[in-house]
Design a protein around this motif. Sequence first.
Motif, PDB file in Angstrom:
ATOM      1  N   GLY A 152       0.833  -1.186   0.000  1.00  0.00           N
ATOM      2  CA  GLY A 152       0.000   0.000   0.000  1.00  0.00           C
ATOM      3  C   GLY A 152       0.868   1.236   0.000  1.00  0.00           C
ATOM      4  O   GLY A 152       2.104   1.173  -0.039  1.00  0.00           O
ATOM      5  N   SER A 153       0.217   2.381   0.049  1.00  0.00           N
ATOM      6  CA  SER A 153       0.973   3.630   0.040  1.00  0.00           C
ATOM      7  C   SER A 153       1.780   3.806   1.320  1.00  0.00           C
ATOM      8  O   SER A 153       2.629   4.697   1.397  1.00  0.00           O
ATOM      9  CB  SER A 153       0.010   4.810  -0.135  1.00  0.00           C
ATOM     10  N   THR A 178     -10.924   0.458   4.210  1.00  0.00           N
ATOM     11  CA  THR A 178     -11.608   1.156   3.115  1.00  0.00           C
ATOM     12  C   THR A 178     -11.755   2.644   3.419  1.00  0.00           C
ATOM     13  O   THR A 178     -11.603   3.483   2.519  1.00  0.00           O
ATOM     14  CB  THR A 178     -12.992   0.542   2.841  1.00  0.00           C
ATOM     15  N   TYR A 228      -8.246   4.208   3.056  1.00  0.00           N
ATOM     16  CA  TYR A 228      -7.824   4.328   1.662  1.00  0.00           C
ATOM     17  C   TYR A 228      -8.484   5.515   0.977  1.00  0.00           C
ATOM     18  O   TYR A 228      -7.893   6.136   0.088  1.00  0.00           O
ATOM     19  CB  TYR A 228      -8.150   3.044   0.905  1.00  0.00           C
ATOM     20  N   THR A 265      -6.331   8.437   2.067  1.00  0.00           N
ATOM     21  CA  THR A 265      -5.006   8.408   1.459  1.00  0.00           C
ATOM     22  C   THR A 265      -5.057   8.740  -0.030  1.00  0.00           C
ATOM     23  O   THR A 265      -4.215   9.486  -0.548  1.00  0.00           O
ATOM     24  CB  THR A 265      -4.364   7.025   1.664  1.00  0.00           C
ATOM     25  N   ALA A 266      -6.045   8.172  -0.731  1.00  0.00           N
ATOM     26  CA  ALA A 266      -6.172   8.449  -2.162  1.00  0.00           C
ATOM     27  C   ALA A 266      -6.457   9.923  -2.413  1.00  0.00           C
ATOM     28  O   ALA A 266      -5.907  10.534  -3.348  1.00  0.00           O
ATOM     29  CB  ALA A 266      -7.278   7.592  -2.769  1.00  0.00           C
ATOM     30  N   SER A 273       1.323   0.108  -7.797  1.00  0.00           N
ATOM     31  CA  SER A 273       2.056   0.116  -6.529  1.00  0.00           C
ATOM     32  C   SER A 273       3.549  -0.030  -6.776  1.00  0.00           C
ATOM     33  O   SER A 273       4.373   0.608  -6.125  1.00  0.00           O
ATOM     34  CB  SER A 273       1.541  -0.981  -5.600  1.00  0.00           C
ATOM     35  N   HIS A 277      -3.820   2.849  -7.617  1.00  0.00           N
ATOM     36  CA  HIS A 277      -3.612   1.636  -6.819  1.00  0.00           C
ATOM     37  C   HIS A 277      -4.682   1.490  -5.751  1.00  0.00           C
ATOM     38  O   HIS A 277      -5.236   0.399  -5.532  1.00  0.00           O
ATOM     39  CB  HIS A 277      -2.231   1.663  -6.166  1.00  0.00           C
ATOM     40  N   LEU A 278      -4.997   2.585  -5.073  1.00  0.00           N
ATOM     41  CA  LEU A 278      -5.969   2.521  -3.984  1.00  0.00           C
ATOM     42  C   LEU A 278      -7.385   2.298  -4.487  1.00  0.00           C
ATOM     43  O   LEU A 278      -8.230   1.793  -3.746  1.00  0.00           O
ATOM     44  CB  LEU A 278      -5.892   3.801  -3.142  1.00  0.00           C
ATOM     45  N   ALA A 333      -7.217  -1.434  -4.547  1.00  0.00           N
ATOM     46  CA  ALA A 333      -7.038  -1.967  -3.199  1.00  0.00           C
ATOM     47  C   ALA A 333      -8.311  -1.811  -2.366  1.00  0.00           C
ATOM     48  O   ALA A 333      -8.641  -2.679  -1.544  1.00  0.00           O
ATOM     49  CB  ALA A 333      -5.873  -1.246  -2.514  1.00  0.00           C
ATOM     50  N   TYR A 334      -9.037  -0.721  -2.576  1.00  0.00           N
ATOM     51  CA  TYR A 334     -10.312  -0.511  -1.877  1.00  0.00           C
ATOM     52  C   TYR A 334     -11.246  -1.696  -2.107  1.00  0.00           C
ATOM     53  O   TYR A 334     -11.863  -2.213  -1.179  1.00  0.00           O
ATOM     54  CB  TYR A 334     -10.938   0.785  -2.378  1.00  0.00           C
TER      55      TYR A 334
END
Length: 411
Positions: free
Chosen positions: A31-32, A113, A116, A119-120, A177, A262-263, A266-267
């Motif tokens: 992840g980030s 979730t 993310y 972060t996104a 990622s 990426h997120l 990933a979510y």
Amino acid sequence: MSNRSADDDGRPMRTGTWVTASAHIITAVIGSGVLSLAWAIAQLGWVAGPAVLVIFSLITLFTSTLLADAYRHPDPVTGQRNYTYMDAVRAHLGGLSVRFCGVAQYANLVGVTVGYTITASISMASVQRWSCFHEGDKCHVSTTPYMIIFGSIQLILSQVPNFHKLSWISILAAVMSFTYSLIGLGLSVAKLDTLKSSPAENKAMKRASLVGISTTTVFYLLCGCVGYAAFGKDAPGDLLSGSGFDHPVWLLNVANVCVAIHLVGAYQVFAQPIFSFVETSCRQRWPEDKFVTTDHQINIPILGGTSFHVNGFRVVWRFAYVAVTTVLVTLIPFFNIFLALIGAVSFWPLTVYFPIEMYIARSKVPKFSFSWIGLQALSLVCLLVSLVAAAGSVEGLIQSLKMYHPFKNEV
């Protein structure tokens, strides 16, 4: 005549392989947070930092192999499938362990979730922020519009009923990622489940775990150690969005866009189990309710007559989940710290305790034997680490509450 669209248990044919499983693992694990590893290594130093990273990667790999054998019960190859983590715990341990597992697992998934989304939005807002810096201006960019954009994308993706249909998103997210991790690494250098039945699912999952966790560990070490070498004790909390670099702006923008993409994938990796759990529980509780149980087939001519199965409850429930969590993060921007707390608390039961206890139950490991003592000692050490991490998260939460200003979501 056999139905080629169904597997041996009557469910839709599994199409997952160890390759797609590895992509899911990399998407979820790289992840980030990898961009903050330089800061983490800086806190621990050259010896303890990399050592802790490698040790816990090995622990995760070890417990993942134990968990892979819990997919079927009682035999890991021919036994009855357990389709969820809770099913595996129910089959091996039963009792209160099932509820404990459910609370830890789904609290963690919900927290991820939500985190993310934050972060996104920070990464997307950073693109605009870096543009200001490039033009010689100082600006504060609100992340709220980007939270709404990210939530809107998830409203659409969340309506995909089958997680396997999103494998391409996981693969794209894994590529993203790698991209932003490599960019962060390069800038630092410049500064200095659901698998096919054949082969056996547990073997495929063990291979995927080895590939996924080994890959992420190498990237963790590279990003953390090279970032620490570049910045020393002044390593920023986020190499891309923090004060780590101010040029080249175009490369920083590419990296932040990759984080956001990426997120997006990933979510879904973390949200789909939540959706499935609620929908399955509701179907079991209200089996006669057509709104909950009936799927309607819709053909879309512009897509070559492709048909989609639409369920009323699924549409409403998934829309409501994404909408509510998106609104929540716009009101409470430091909810990311809750994510750290939930992650610290859930690490021990989900990653260590349950895989070990299920292995002990399945293999009938005698109490107080050498193996039993070793496994319990490992579990105890990881519990203590989780408690220490949770205490640190609580302290961070207290500090954030003191500085809290509603609707002030800026980077």
